[in-house]
Every structure is written in C-alpha cells, then in structure tokens.
Design a protein around this motif. Structure first.
Motif, short mmCIF file in Angstrom:
data_model
loop_
_atom_site.label_atom_id
_atom_site.label_comp_id
_atom_site.label_asym_id
_atom_site.label_seq_id
_atom_site.Cartn_x
_atom_site.Cartn_y
_atom_site.Cartn_z
N GLY A 569 0.79 -1.22 0.00
CA GLY A 569 0.00 0.00 0.00
C GLY A 569 0.82 1.26 0.00
O GLY A 569 0.26 2.36 -0.14
N ASP A 570 2.14 1.15 0.15
CA ASP A 570 2.97 2.36 0.15
C ASP A 570 2.89 3.12 -1.16
O ASP A 570 3.08 4.33 -1.20
CB ASP A 570 4.44 1.99 0.44
CG ASP A 570 4.71 1.84 1.93
OD1 ASP A 570 3.76 2.07 2.71
OD2 ASP A 570 5.85 1.50 2.30
N ASP A 571 2.62 2.39 -2.27
CA ASP A 571 2.59 3.04 -3.57
C ASP A 571 1.22 3.60 -3.93
O ASP A 571 1.03 4.17 -5.00
CB ASP A 571 3.06 2.07 -4.65
CG ASP A 571 2.24 0.79 -4.68
OD1 ASP A 571 1.43 0.57 -3.76
OD2 ASP A 571 2.42 -0.01 -5.62
N VAL A 572 0.24 3.45 -3.05
CA VAL A 572 -1.07 4.07 -3.27
C VAL A 572 -0.93 5.59 -3.11
O VAL A 572 -0.30 6.06 -2.17
CB VAL A 572 -2.11 3.51 -2.28
CG1 VAL A 572 -3.43 4.29 -2.39
CG2 VAL A 572 -2.35 2.04 -2.54
N ILE A 573 -1.51 6.32 -4.05
CA ILE A 573 -1.37 7.78 -4.05
C ILE A 573 -2.69 8.42 -3.64
O ILE A 573 -3.76 8.07 -4.17
CB ILE A 573 -0.94 8.29 -5.44
CG1 ILE A 573 0.41 7.68 -5.83
CG2 ILE A 573 -0.86 9.82 -5.45
CD1 ILE A 573 0.85 8.05 -7.23
N VAL A 574 -2.62 9.35 -2.73
CA VAL A 574 -3.80 10.11 -2.28
C VAL A 574 -3.64 11.55 -2.76
O VAL A 574 -2.64 12.21 -2.46
CB VAL A 574 -3.93 10.07 -0.75
CG1 VAL A 574 -5.14 10.90 -0.31
CG2 VAL A 574 -4.06 8.64 -0.26
N ILE A 575 -4.63 12.03 -3.52
CA ILE A 575 -4.58 13.38 -4.08
C ILE A 575 -5.80 14.16 -3.59
O ILE A 575 -6.91 13.97 -4.10
CB ILE A 575 -4.56 13.36 -5.61
CG1 ILE A 575 -3.36 12.55 -6.12
CG2 ILE A 575 -4.51 14.77 -6.18
CD1 ILE A 575 -3.32 12.40 -7.62
N PRO A 576 -5.65 15.01 -2.58
CA PRO A 576 -6.77 15.87 -2.16
C PRO A 576 -7.02 16.94 -3.24
O PRO A 576 -6.18 17.80 -3.48
CB PRO A 576 -6.27 16.49 -0.85
CG PRO A 576 -5.05 15.70 -0.46
CD PRO A 576 -4.46 15.20 -1.74
N LEU A 577 -8.15 16.86 -3.87
CA LEU A 577 -8.49 17.83 -4.92
C LEU A 577 -9.18 19.05 -4.34
O LEU A 577 -9.08 20.15 -4.90
CB LEU A 577 -9.39 17.17 -5.97
CG LEU A 577 -8.76 16.00 -6.72
CD1 LEU A 577 -9.82 15.24 -7.50
CD2 LEU A 577 -7.66 16.48 -7.66
N ALA A 741 -1.38 13.52 8.18
CA ALA A 741 -0.79 14.46 7.24
C ALA A 741 -1.79 15.54 6.89
O ALA A 741 -2.98 15.26 6.67
CB ALA A 741 -0.35 13.73 5.96
N LEU A 742 -1.33 16.79 6.85
CA LEU A 742 -2.19 17.89 6.43
C LEU A 742 -2.53 17.74 4.95
O LEU A 742 -1.67 17.38 4.15
CB LEU A 742 -1.49 19.22 6.66
CG LEU A 742 -1.30 19.67 8.11
CD1 LEU A 742 -0.55 21.00 8.14
CD2 LEU A 742 -2.64 19.81 8.81
N ALA A 743 -3.78 18.01 4.61
CA ALA A 743 -4.22 17.91 3.22
C ALA A 743 -4.20 19.28 2.57
O ALA A 743 -4.72 20.25 3.13
CB ALA A 743 -5.62 17.30 3.15
N PHE A 744 -3.60 19.36 1.40
CA PHE A 744 -3.56 20.58 0.62
C PHE A 744 -4.19 20.29 -0.74
O PHE A 744 -3.95 19.22 -1.32
CB PHE A 744 -2.12 21.07 0.40
CG PHE A 744 -1.48 21.65 1.62
CD1 PHE A 744 -1.35 23.03 1.76
CD2 PHE A 744 -0.99 20.84 2.63
CE1 PHE A 744 -0.75 23.57 2.89
CE2 PHE A 744 -0.39 21.37 3.76
CZ PHE A 744 -0.27 22.75 3.89
N ASP A 745 -4.98 21.24 -1.26
CA ASP A 745 -5.50 21.08 -2.62
C ASP A 745 -4.35 20.82 -3.59
O ASP A 745 -3.33 21.51 -3.55
CB ASP A 745 -6.25 22.34 -3.07
CG ASP A 745 -7.63 22.44 -2.46
OD1 ASP A 745 -7.84 21.82 -1.40
OD2 ASP A 745 -8.50 23.15 -3.02
#
Length: 788
Positions: A569-577, A741-745
């Motif tokens: 799961g380390d390679d799963v990418i999370v992108i807060p839009l 982790a803080l989420a940034f657009d």
C-alpha cells in the motif's frame, strides 16, 4: 447612464465563460458554470446588486454552478429577488436541486424560453424576455435544422449523448411564476392514493416543478392556502387531529440551521420528477441581445428661457421626457393706454428644449455549440424576419440612430469560428464593435485561480513530488490571427476583462486583477532548459525549506538502509483535490479526494463543484482522460451540495472519452444524490444505467455507470448518525502510530511518503505567513459580498 460588460471567468481547464453586465445600481450575469463562486473571489466585483441570471444552455458548463451561486448570494443577505432566464427545462433543472439547494430569504423567479424548431419563425421575437429600467433582453433560441445532422461538421457536444425528444409543438414564449395556475386541481391529484409526480401531464408537471421551486425558495410565489401551521404530534399520539393537511406547503417563520423552512414538504417531494418538456432533437442553446437605455439629450437652458419655461420643477419634468403645460401673464395695452394682464397657456414638449438623444447601445452574448447551429442564428438577422435584429447588423446611419452594438461575446464550439458563414455574420456589425471570443481551439489554457497556483508554486520548492506544479499552456492550439477576414476588433476572452459599453471603450484587463495575479508574471522568468519557474522566497522560508529537506533526506536514508522493503500500500497515491468548506476560497475549493491504486484503478471520494476542473489542472487536459478512464468507483458520502455538485460533470466528461473506458464505474451514494442525478440525466445524458445489466434487454456495453445505494449511514435524529460499518482507525496490535498528514488542494502523496508531511509542518507554517503577508487572508466569500 454609463455601463460596462466584463468577463468574470474565461475559458480554460478550470473555468467556463461567465459574463457580467454592470450598471451603478444593478448587475446581470450570463451563465454560471462550475467554479463561478470561486471565480468571484478572484474578481474585484461583487454580486450585491445581482438582479438576473441568464443561461445560454442547461449543461454543466453553463449552469453547473447555479445552485452554489444561489445559496451564496442568499447568504450575503443583500439579494432577495433574482430572476433566472434559460432554455426549455430550466424549471426541471432547478427542481432537481431541491434536496440540497434551499434558502428562505431569496425569491427566485424562473423564466423559461420554450424551444422552437428552426424552420418556424419566432412569433414574438421583438418582445423582451426580461426588462427593467436599465436593459431590455431579447432571447434567440438556437437549434439544429433537420438536415444539419448530415452536413459533416463536427460538434463540441455530441448530440448522440443527448436523449432524443420530439420537437415541442408549443410556440416559444417566456414562462414565469406568474403563469402558475390555481393549485386546486394539482392539490386534488396530490391527495389521491398512489400519487406519483412522474405521471403528471405536462401542464400539471410544470405547475409541480414550480411548486417545488417555491418550496426551495419560500418567498418565491404561489402557496397552497392553509389556515394554520401544522401542529406538532405529541409523543405516542396519533389521529386525525394531528394530521397535517395536504396544503402543508404553506410557510412559517421557523427556520433551521440549514436555512430550510420547517414546514412539511408537499407529498411527492422526495419522488422522481416528471420528465422535462421536449426540447427537440438537439441540445437547446440560447443567445441574448441586451439593449441598454436611450440616453436623453442635454437640456438647453437658453431654448427653455425663450419658450418661457420658468425655473424650478417644470424644467425637471422636461428633462424626464414629460410634456409640460403652464400659464403666464401677458401684459396687454389697450387703445386708451391702460395696461392689463391676460393669462396665456403654454405647452412645451421635451424635444423643443432638449438636445438630440443618444441611441441605445447593445451587447450580444452568442452561444453557438457547433456549425450546425449557425443557420438557426442567421435567421434572426434576416431583413424580413425582425426589424430590431436586422438593424443590429446594419451600417445604415438611420438604423444606427436607433441602436448601436458595442460588444459581442462569442461562445463557440469547434469549427464555428472558421466557418465562412460565421465570419461574414461577425463582419456585419461594423468595425467599431468589439468581438470577444471564447473558443477552446484558440484560447490558451491559462490559470484562472492564480492565488492557488502561486501558492502551489511556492510549495513545489519544498517538495516537487508532493506539491507538483499545476498544468497549464499559454500557447493556444490555433492562433486567432491565422483565421482570415475576422473583424479588426476581435480579441480572445480572458478572465477579468472589462469593456466599457457607454461611453464606448476597448477591452482592458482589470488593473486590480493584474496587480493581484502572483502567478502569470512569474512565467516570464521560466527557464527554457527545464521549464522550472523561479520564485522569490523570504529568507525565513528559504531556511525552513532547507532544514526540512535535510531532515527528510536524513530519515529517508536511514529507513532505506535499515529495511529497504516497502510495505503493502505504500505506492497508493492520495490526491486531495478539494479541502475547503462549503464555500470555495482563493486557495482551497470544496471536497474531493482521488485515490490511485496501481494496477487496479482509481477511486474518487466525493466530488464537489469543480472537481473535474481540479483534475484537469492537476493532470493536464490530456491526462485527465486517463484518470476518468481508470475510475472504478465514485463514492459520495452525503447529500450536502459541496460533496456532489461536481458528479454530473465527471460523468458527462467520462461519456465523451475516446477511447471509452473498458470497465463500469460504480456510483455509490445515498438515495437523494442518486435521485438528483437521475433527474439531471433527463436533461443531459450522464450514462447512468436505469436498471441492472442482468435485467436490461439492451446489450451491455460493460462500461456504464452502475448506481449502488449506500447504507453506511442512516439518519437517526437531528445531529446524530449511526454507523452500520465498524471501521476503527488503526489496530491495537500495531506497534506504529498512525500517520496524520495535512491535506492541501492538488497535493499528491504516496502513502509511503506521508510521514514527510510531519517534518514539513514548520516550513508549511512559514509559507502560510508569507502568503498572508503578500496576498492577505483568504476571506469567506459570503463576507466579501457584503463589502462594497
């Protein structure tokens, strides 16, 4: 009376064209696509005096931001009455948003312009669809002629994606709340057992839609009669005495924290809407002619004195265009030399002591989706069709004394601008008219939300992987200059462009917008070698960046040398839009998060307004297609508008992919969101399957949108939810602490790299201080609207 036209937002990867007409005491908006409210935060103008909204189409590109706009202007507590004008289906579009769009302090009056086949003349084309003391607005419904489907031209909006309907036999006219008939007949039908709104005939269906709109905006209009508010039921008691009458549609003063009236909604409120009225075989489009006031000439004092007009109120009446009558005493000398006075009545007309009036000026907003719509447009300007419209393109000096076109906004699809018929049409307005063009082929993909882009650029100097630069393209696909014979005053549409209509002026970028653009000027410093963009950082920020980068590098080296094995799961990418609240701001927009799972596909959690544009800005206009093509699941958590208003645009764009996806998309959400999307699909096909593939008699394409009802949350009582799925965070047996982790657009975080964000905190705080020092705080939009 001076007035101007301006571009609130242009055409790019993150916005669609919105035009504003401004007078000292009123504003009028043309189109409200997704991101309109956010565009307002980057404009110096506000909507305090917004009087009317005009939609040229009901698509997401033109109307997707309308619900957010309505709630935002209502929350500003400065606009209480708004008229909305649009094509056939406007009331259906508004009513489809009833479960998440509502404000008790706003009156909404929808005016629907019925569709008419192109071969039939408009019966009352010279009658304005909207008129007040500033402007008269004339609608020009456009459609594709029957033979247009085989002329070989390509279209921006594939008609095959639009559900087919028979042409409407009803002549074009405007329909407003004033058309609503007595609700008694509908009330009787509603009281019958088994009432289903979807089965209502069209005349009652329209009344039903307007009743729902009045429920959404209770000051809007016709209410069912009722003698008293519904009584609250006592605990454990039932009976006729407590039954709320069918007329429970009446409105009361109690309003909850979500600004919804506590009156019980009418029966059928939560059921499927009736089908919208037929709009013809092609998606309806609308162009608008906006004619300003005739300006009176100057008052000639000397002429008024010669005519005997005394000083005072009478002269004021003449300046207002009124004929006056007054009495003077004439001195008469008789034959014997005696003098006497004789009363004499004098009538003076305004033109006797007023200079020549200034003819009205006009602005035209044209929406031509494809070359097939051009014949429909040209018919309005035939000399034998309509006297007003034909004079708009006339160079005859006598006609120009009646009206003069100053500005034309061209919202055109692929192939329209190069079409010789359209070029000839443009040239017919004279060399002094200003032409503002919004064409995807010719407009560069510049950044609309420059504050967010500049902030992302700063963060990219800390970590270019987690904070990648937004994708943009300052060079258009095709140059406007390469099109022969365009009028001399033809300009590309860009955000914050102002054009004075009276007195006439040339297009100029808003000086405040130029001063507040902290991104595009930096592109001039871009290096050609690696296309990096230099930016000046404060000494404090520069030092914090170095310290954070060195610490992360040290930890990364130690971790790699000790284990060297990545975890599943380390390679799963999370992108807060979108990480903002209900109201989008300069730096953050509404909720959405993309999860990319290698070798499987993508999952999207929520899709607030503008989610597609955020994807397009993050991955580029080419890359966003791959993201949608690999989207396997779209999960919407709940029914608040800021979590799902962008779903329809995503589904529509997914339909337009070439090549098409090879697998289905599972849409998981609650009933109210499913209901709204299905009602939207009646206007603009979204690819949502009506029934399961196993029950369908049609061949299964294998890549449709499969709706799944979410049962993760159930409403229990106000303020509380019961979770049916137990999903504890982390594990008691785990030896490691969870990573926060803080989420940034627009951030892009591998799960295996999220630990870095903890060590970036001080650097991120310093960036925030620098941003506030340069640009100021990110103010709440509703608060901004209350400031002149």
């Amino acid at each position: 009376m001076n007035w101007q036209a301006s571009v609130l937002s242009g055409l790019s990867a993150d916005s669609q064209p919105t035009v504003m007409i401004s007078f000292d005491d009123a504003k009028y908006m043309f189109n409200a696509g997704e991101g309109t409210v956010r565009s307002q935060t980057h404009s110096e103008s506000n909507r305090r005096r917004l009087k009317a909204l005009f939609l040229s189409q009901l698509s997401q590109e033109r109307a997707g931001g309308m619900p957010g706009l309505l709630m935002t202007v209502a929350d500003a507590s400065s606009i209480n009455d708004l008229k909305i004008v649009g094509p056939t289906g406007l009331t259906h579009r508004l009513a489809a948003a009833r479960l998440y769009t509502f404000r008790d302090n706003l009156r909404v009056d929808p005016i629907e312009v019925a569709h008419l086949p192109v071969e039939e003349p408009l019966l009352s084309s010279s009658s304005p669809i909207y008129k007040d003391h500033n402007i008269s607005v004339y609608a020009q419904p456009l459609s594709i002629p029957p033979q247009g489907s085989s002329d070989g031209h390509s279209t921006e909006t594939d008609v095959s994606l639009k559900r087919k309907r028979d042409p409407s036999p009803e002549p074009p006219r405007k329909r407003s709340n004033a058309d609503a008939q007595s609700p008694s007949t509908l009330a009787n039908i509603m009281s019958a057992p088994g009432f289903r709104p979807s089965l209502l005939p069209e005349d009652m269906a329209e009344e039903w839609r307007r009743l729902l709109i009045a429920r959404m905006f209770p000051t809007t209009g016709t209410k069912f009669e009722t003698s008293e508010p519904p009584k609250k039921k006592s605990a454990g008691k039932k009976g006729k005495g407590n039954k709320v009458p069918l007329a429970a549609y009446s409105l009361f003063s109690q309003v909850d924290e979500y600004r919804r009236s506590r009156a019980r909604p009418p029966r059928g409120f939560y059921d499927m809407l009736p089908p919208p009225p037929a709009s013809g075989p092609s998606p309806p489009a609308m162009s608008y002619v906006i004619v300003g006031p005739r300006v009176r000439g100057k008052f000639d004092v000397q002429k008024s004195i010669a005519l005997g007009v005394p000083q005072g109120p009478l002269r004021g009446q003449l300046t207002k265009g009124q004929t006056i009558t007054f009495t003077v005493e004439d001195t008469v000398t008789s034959e014997d030399g005696t003098c006497s006075t004789v009363p004499r009545t004098i009538t003076v007309k305004p033109e006797e002591c007023m200079g020549e009036s200034e003819p009205p000026t006009a602005v035209i907003v044209l929406d031509v989706p494809s070359p097939e719509y051009i014949p429909s447009l040209l018919q309005y300007y035939r000399n034998d069709f309509d006297p007003l419209f034909s004079k708009l393109r006339s160079t005859d000096p006598e006609h120009r004394k009646e009206v003069q076109v100053r500005v034309l906004f061209h919202l055109v699809g692929e192939g329209v601008l190069e079409d010789p018929r359209y070029i000839d049409f443009m040239r017919g307005f004279g060399d002094d008219a200003q032409h503002i063009v919004a064409s995807k082929e010719h407009c560069p993909n510049s950044v609309t939300f420059t504050s967010a882009a500049a902030n992302q650029l700063r963060l990219s100097k800390l970590d270019p992987v987690i904070f990648p630069l937004q994708k943009f393209q300052m060079q258009p696909r095709r140059r406007l200059a390469d099109i022969a014979n365009l009028p001399p005053n033809t300009h590309l549409m860009v955000s914050n462009l102002n054009i004075r209509v009276r007195p006439p002026g040339t297009p100029e970028k808003n000086p405040n917008a130029i001063a507040n653009d902290y991104f595009h000027p930096l592109l001039e410093k871009m290096t050609s070698k690696d296309e990096s963009i230099p930016i000046d950082l404060s000494p404090e920020t520069h030092q914090k960046f170095i310290e954070a980068q060195q610490l992360v590098q040290k930890i990364s080296t130690q971790t790699t040398s000790s284990s060297g094995v990545s975890k599943p799961g380390d390679d799963v990418i999370v992108i807060p839009l979108g990480t903002g609240s209900a109201v989008p701001g300069k730096y953050r927009t509404v909720s959405s998060t993309l999860i990319q799972i290698p070798n499987w596909g993508n999952v999207l959690l929520d899709a607030g307004e503008g989610t597609y544009y955020q994807l397009a800005r993050h991955f580029g206009e080419e890359g966003v297609g791959d993201v949608l093509r690999n989207l396997r699941c779209l999960f919407v958590s709940h029914g608040h508008a800021d979590h799902h208003m962008g779903v329809a645009m995503l589904l529509r764009k997914r339909l337009e992919l070439d090549p098409q996806p090879e697998h289905p998309l599972y849409l998981v959400t609650i009933r109210s969101v499913h209901l709204s999307l299905r009602e939207m699909q009646a206007l603009e096909y979204l690819g949502i399957q009506d029934i399961s593939p196993s029950e369908s008699t049609e061949p299964d394409s294998g890549n449709g949108v499969i709706p799944i009802m979410s049962e993760a949350l159930h409403y229990k009582h106000p303020g509380a939810y019961t979770y049916l799925v137990d999903a504890p965070f982390g594990s008691s047996s785990s030896s490691s602490s969870p990573i926060v982790a803080l989420a940034f657009d627009q951030a892009s975080m591998r799960i295996g790299d999220m630990w870095k964000m903890q060590h970036y905190l001080e650097a991120l705080e310093q960036v925030e201080k620098d941003t506030v020092a340069v640009e100021g705080e990110d103010e709440d939009e509703a608060a901004r609207l209350n400031v002149e």
